[in-house]
Scaffold this motif. Structure first.
Motif, mmCIF file in Angstrom:
data_model
loop_
_atom_site.group_PDB
_atom_site.id
_atom_site.type_symbol
_atom_site.label_atom_id
_atom_site.label_comp_id
_atom_site.label_asym_id
_atom_site.label_seq_id
_atom_site.Cartn_x
_atom_site.Cartn_y
_atom_site.Cartn_z
ATOM 1 N N ILE A 12 -4.964 -9.734 -4.732
ATOM 2 C CA ILE A 12 -5.236 -9.541 -3.382
ATOM 3 C C ILE A 12 -6.344 -9.136 -2.779
ATOM 4 O O ILE A 12 -7.122 -9.520 -1.858
ATOM 5 C CB ILE A 12 -3.975 -8.835 -2.577
ATOM 6 C CG1 ILE A 12 -2.610 -9.188 -2.900
ATOM 7 C CG2 ILE A 12 -4.311 -8.246 -1.371
ATOM 8 C CD1 ILE A 12 -1.374 -8.472 -2.663
ATOM 9 N N ALA A 13 -7.066 -8.045 -3.783
ATOM 10 C CA ALA A 13 -8.243 -7.485 -3.429
ATOM 11 C C ALA A 13 -9.410 -8.419 -3.331
ATOM 12 O O ALA A 13 -10.421 -8.196 -2.615
ATOM 13 C CB ALA A 13 -8.419 -6.391 -4.371
ATOM 14 N N ALA A 14 -9.233 -9.421 -3.959
ATOM 15 C CA ALA A 14 -10.255 -10.421 -4.279
ATOM 16 C C ALA A 14 -10.088 -11.666 -3.315
ATOM 17 O O ALA A 14 -11.070 -12.368 -3.433
ATOM 18 C CB ALA A 14 -10.137 -10.974 -5.648
ATOM 19 N N MET A 15 -9.113 -11.731 -2.537
ATOM 20 C CA MET A 15 -8.937 -12.644 -1.662
ATOM 21 C C MET A 15 -9.838 -12.549 -0.344
ATOM 22 O O MET A 15 -9.993 -11.471 0.332
ATOM 23 C CB MET A 15 -7.522 -12.609 -0.921
ATOM 24 C CG MET A 15 -6.388 -13.293 -2.170
ATOM 25 S SD MET A 15 -4.797 -13.300 -1.712
ATOM 26 C CE MET A 15 -4.014 -14.354 -2.949
ATOM 27 N N SER A 16 -10.367 -13.829 0.335
ATOM 28 C CA SER A 16 -10.905 -13.853 1.429
ATOM 29 C C SER A 16 -9.574 -14.066 2.457
ATOM 30 O O SER A 16 -8.717 -14.099 2.094
ATOM 31 C CB SER A 16 -11.802 -15.112 1.619
ATOM 32 O OG SER A 16 -11.037 -16.018 1.590
ATOM 33 N N ARG A 88 -5.219 1.128 -1.003
ATOM 34 C CA ARG A 88 -5.412 1.390 -2.477
ATOM 35 C C ARG A 88 -4.110 1.608 -3.034
ATOM 36 O O ARG A 88 -3.796 1.405 -4.178
ATOM 37 C CB ARG A 88 -6.360 2.685 -2.466
ATOM 38 C CG ARG A 88 -6.683 3.280 -3.751
ATOM 39 C CD ARG A 88 -7.488 4.359 -4.009
ATOM 40 N NE ARG A 88 -6.914 5.522 -3.631
ATOM 41 C CZ ARG A 88 -6.145 6.146 -4.366
ATOM 42 N NH1 ARG A 88 -6.034 5.860 -5.517
ATOM 43 N NH2 ARG A 88 -5.669 7.313 -3.641
ATOM 44 N N LEU A 89 -3.246 2.522 -2.263
ATOM 45 C CA LEU A 89 -1.955 2.859 -2.620
ATOM 46 C C LEU A 89 -0.808 1.893 -2.440
ATOM 47 O O LEU A 89 -0.020 2.058 -3.847
ATOM 48 C CB LEU A 89 -1.479 4.157 -1.636
ATOM 49 C CG LEU A 89 -2.232 5.547 -1.619
ATOM 50 C CD1 LEU A 89 -1.493 6.279 -0.597
ATOM 51 C CD2 LEU A 89 -2.106 6.091 -3.051
ATOM 52 N N GLN A 293 6.233 -4.035 -9.963
ATOM 53 C CA GLN A 293 4.817 -4.155 -10.423
ATOM 54 C C GLN A 293 3.972 -2.910 -10.063
ATOM 55 O O GLN A 293 4.237 -2.380 -8.883
ATOM 56 C CB GLN A 293 3.940 -5.437 -9.590
ATOM 57 C CG GLN A 293 3.883 -5.503 -8.432
ATOM 58 C CD GLN A 293 3.016 -6.570 -7.769
ATOM 59 O OE1 GLN A 293 2.041 -6.304 -7.504
ATOM 60 N NE2 GLN A 293 3.514 -7.883 -8.026
ATOM 61 N N SER A 294 3.150 -2.642 -10.868
ATOM 62 C CA SER A 294 2.055 -1.482 -10.625
ATOM 63 C C SER A 294 1.025 -1.833 -9.873
ATOM 64 O O SER A 294 0.450 -3.094 -9.928
ATOM 65 C CB SER A 294 1.575 -0.883 -11.943
ATOM 66 O OG SER A 294 0.631 0.118 -11.559
ATOM 67 N N VAL A 295 0.500 -0.967 -8.815
ATOM 68 C CA VAL A 295 -0.780 -1.532 -8.178
ATOM 69 C C VAL A 295 -1.969 -1.450 -8.887
ATOM 70 O O VAL A 295 -3.207 -1.740 -8.503
ATOM 71 C CB VAL A 295 -0.878 -0.334 -7.049
ATOM 72 C CG1 VAL A 295 0.267 -0.582 -5.820
ATOM 73 C CG2 VAL A 295 -1.136 1.048 -7.368
ATOM 74 N N ARG A 296 -1.910 -0.814 -10.263
ATOM 75 C CA ARG A 296 -2.971 -1.038 -11.374
ATOM 76 C C ARG A 296 -3.175 -2.464 -11.796
ATOM 77 O O ARG A 296 -4.298 -2.575 -12.699
ATOM 78 C CB ARG A 296 -3.044 0.114 -12.188
ATOM 79 C CG ARG A 296 -2.774 1.520 -11.695
ATOM 80 C CD ARG A 296 -3.070 2.412 -12.531
ATOM 81 N NE ARG A 296 -3.279 3.848 -11.975
ATOM 82 C CZ ARG A 296 -3.549 5.156 -12.793
ATOM 83 N NH1 ARG A 296 -3.527 4.902 -14.409
ATOM 84 N NH2 ARG A 296 -3.439 6.235 -12.163
ATOM 85 N N ARG A 297 -2.233 -3.296 -11.698
ATOM 86 C CA ARG A 297 -2.273 -4.710 -11.986
ATOM 87 C C ARG A 297 -3.348 -5.551 -11.627
ATOM 88 O O ARG A 297 -3.395 -5.422 -10.346
ATOM 89 C CB ARG A 297 -1.132 -5.256 -12.162
ATOM 90 C CG ARG A 297 -0.075 -4.665 -13.354
ATOM 91 C CD ARG A 297 1.196 -5.537 -13.178
ATOM 92 N NE ARG A 297 2.152 -5.271 -14.064
ATOM 93 C CZ ARG A 297 2.176 -5.915 -15.490
ATOM 94 N NH1 ARG A 297 1.494 -6.889 -15.839
ATOM 95 N NH2 ARG A 297 3.134 -5.596 -16.158
#
Length: 297
Positions: A12-16, A88-89, A293-297
């Protein structure tokens, strides 16, 4: 490209914004959006409602009543940018409501006055952009006087000053007596550039029927926009069977996103009703995947 249904926080962080839109569409009607009011204490002290909604499998999180010029969340710890911190959380896309109030309309009830940080303007949109908001809902809270005409005018302004996704429409009357579902207006929203259209879930706003919504949904989706079915009438605190009924009706209508509102204890959806909605639209496999799922994945 992954469907949002199957993503991790790093995906998700990498999505436009357009990646996010495509990933929602690819999920075939199995995306859950939870909404919370940030001006009330959280359901459970020490855990933000955004975290709680993510824990119960919400894919998209909406912060209602957030003043973009004073972005404070009651019960949350101090930080320079609470939007960025909640992203982030939780690892989830986060949106806010901005309200296009129509000053020319006469309300059915006493009007609620809103601060500048909750109204649509070039300044509030630019501030939302700086905060890192992923999507904006152009809609109206109760007794605010937001009209379909005012939403229409706000779409172009929003597209001009905000690069995230734009969702437009009404969940209920917002204090006005106009029809909440107007095919011509909703299709015009798409033409003006809205990425998604809000419609009330069948069984929430009186008179909204599946046979009325389904053809509109088909046309909206044919023009490339998403459809968000909303539960914004405090029925998010109804019994779980009622919520399951809404969810399956949304699926029959053809919705891409199932929204569940903030009108319950702690000013967020009843967590058990989030779970009931999620299980109904995508089953245990995908629900538990999001919950576990962990948010660190």
């Amino acid at each position: 490209m992954k469907r949002l249904l199957s993503t991790y926080a790093s995906d998700i962080a990498a999505m436009s914004p357009q990646d996010l839109k495509r990933s929602i569409r690819a999920s075939e009607g199995r995306i859950v959006m939870g909404e919370t009011v940030v001006t009330a204490a959280p359901l459970i002290a020490g855990v933000s409602n955004a975290e709680m909604m993510a824990a119960f499998s919400c894919d998209l999180l909406v912060l209602n009543e957030l003043d973009v010029f004073k972005p404070e969340i009651v019960g949350f710890y101090d930080c320079p940018n609470p939007i960025a911190e909640l992203k982030r959380l939780t690892g989830r896309p986060i949106g806010i409501n901005l309200e296009p109030v129509d000053g020319s309309q006469e309300l059915l009830e006493n009007q609620v006055d809103l601060p500048a940080g909750r109204l649509v303007s070039s300044q509030s949109l630019q501030q939302a952009q700086e905060l890192g908001v992923d999507f904006i809902m152009l809609t109206g809270n109760p007794a605010t006087g937001v009209s379909l005409a005012a939403i229409s005018e706000a779409i172009a302004l929003t597209k001009q000053h905000f690069s995230g996704l734009v969702f437009a429409g009404k969940m209920h009357g917002a204090g006005l007596g106009e029809a909440v579902v107007d095919a011509s207006a909703l299709l015009d929203f798409v033409r003006l550039g809205a990425d998604g259209i809000l419609v009330p879930a069948v069984g929430t706003v009186p008179g909204v029927r599946e046979d009325q919504l389904a053809p509109i949904v088909d046309q909206v989706k044919a023009q490339g926009a998403l459809v968000i079915s909303t539960i914004g009438t405090s029925q998010e605190s109804a019994d779980s069977q009622t919520v399951r009924d809404f969810a399956l009706s949304n699926k029959r209508v053809g919705s891409d996103i199932h929204h569940i509102g903030d009108g319950s204890y702690g000013r967020m959806p009843d967590p058990e009703n989030i779970l009931a909605l999620s299980l109904a639209v995508r089953g245990k496999r995908h629900t538990y995947f999001k919950m576990g799922q962990s948010v660190r994945r």
